[in-house]
Design a protein around this motif. Sequence first.
Motif, PDB file in Angstrom:
ATOM      1  N   TYR A  49      41.925  48.633  41.744  1.00 16.53           N
ATOM      2  CA  TYR A  49      41.395  47.638  42.863  1.00 16.53           C
ATOM      3  C   TYR A  49      40.063  48.023  43.272  1.00 16.53           C
ATOM      4  N   TRP A  50      39.088  46.753  43.748  1.00 26.14           N
ATOM      5  CA  TRP A  50      38.185  46.957  44.304  1.00 26.14           C
ATOM      6  C   TRP A  50      38.112  46.642  45.779  1.00 26.14           C
ATOM      7  N   SER A  51      39.030  45.840  46.228  1.00 27.17           N
ATOM      8  CA  SER A  51      39.131  45.536  47.771  1.00 27.17           C
ATOM      9  C   SER A  51      40.437  45.147  48.111  1.00 27.17           C
ATOM     10  N   GLN A  55      39.108  46.044  53.195  1.00 23.08           N
ATOM     11  CA  GLN A  55      37.935  46.375  52.647  1.00 23.08           C
ATOM     12  C   GLN A  55      37.103  45.095  52.576  1.00 23.08           C
ATOM     13  N   ARG A  57      34.248  42.716  50.700  1.00 25.50           N
ATOM     14  CA  ARG A  57      34.559  42.115  49.457  1.00 25.50           C
ATOM     15  C   ARG A  57      33.643  42.742  48.508  1.00 25.50           C
ATOM     16  N   ALA A  58      34.374  42.762  47.158  1.00 24.77           N
ATOM     17  CA  ALA A  58      33.946  43.513  46.111  1.00 24.77           C
ATOM     18  C   ALA A  58      32.485  43.394  45.524  1.00 24.77           C
ATOM     19  N   ARG A  61      29.892  44.822  47.917  1.00 24.02           N
ATOM     20  CA  ARG A  61      30.025  46.152  48.228  1.00 24.02           C
ATOM     21  C   ARG A  61      29.461  47.034  46.895  1.00 24.02           C
ATOM     22  N   PHE A  62      30.288  46.645  45.717  1.00 22.92           N
ATOM     23  CA  PHE A  62      30.027  47.434  44.627  1.00 22.92           C
ATOM     24  C   PHE A  62      28.975  46.526  43.546  1.00 22.92           C
ATOM     25  N   LEU A  77      32.084  43.696  37.547  1.00 26.00           N
ATOM     26  CA  LEU A  77      33.171  44.523  38.265  1.00 26.00           C
ATOM     27  C   LEU A  77      34.553  44.016  37.604  1.00 26.00           C
ATOM     28  N   GLU A  94      38.556  37.141  45.220  1.00 25.34           N
ATOM     29  CA  GLU A  94      37.886  38.047  44.188  1.00 25.34           C
ATOM     30  C   GLU A  94      37.422  37.079  42.882  1.00 25.34           C
TER      31      GLU A  94
END
Length: 278
Positions: A49-51, A55, A57-58, A61-62, A77, A94
Amino acid sequence: MVFHFDHMHLDYGKYGKFSDKRFRLQDLKRVLSEWQEKMANANGWNSLYWSNHDQPRAVTRFGVDSENYRIKAAKMLGTILHMLQGTPYIFEGEELGMSNAKFTDITDYQDLETKNIYKELTEHHNLDSKTVMRYIYLKSRDNARTPMQWNDSKYAGFSEAKPWIDLNPNYKDINVKQVLNDPDSVFYYYQRLIKLRHTLPIITTGSYELLEPDNSKVYSYVRSAGKHKLLVMGNFTSEKLKINIPTEFKNAEVLIDNYDNKTNFSEIYPWQARVLMI
């Protein structure tokens, strides 16, 4: 199955999670690789997972949420995550490429943690409100809690009454209706990734090998099972880069790519994802 949080702590700063510190790609690769390798050796299983609801939003953030590269970054991603061993979790929105909500005032936020940190940093640490609001934009839990963006109508099709928290200001441009009408959207790209996971056993059962752990711009790894291999690459920058790929992949098949240019394997474009298969 294990949910680890190691990659959620890579961008913490002096005041914990509320900072504008950017994660180092080398650290992200180290953490994800460690879990890939050790869980496989222990006969365990990863969650991917990214988020989540706590957390940011992916893509913000990434990746990057700029107009030019948000869609490319969201697809990249997704590729890096879905080609790993484990069970992918896609947090609501996402698959649309939803980004953090850039609210302009602390009163727009509803999360108690966010309100408390604003007070603490401005009153007790004497930080200016502009700096603190930048931290909040990047890290507040409310980024993941704005209403689902179904369409560009009033309240984004989420309800007929004003929701408990404001909509993300970009909902007119990023919503379900929009992505379903765009064959090149993040949504349909995610469908392709999911189909590949159900089609190719190597993604589920293959071994994992990290390439170039010290590369600060590109995340590359190999999945192997029997005679077959996948080379997964993701560019975490807005730069066009020269890259070196293992000789055995020089004439490989392109399994999936978020760019149309799929022939020159010596270059990788901004936020490009590429998976080669032999």
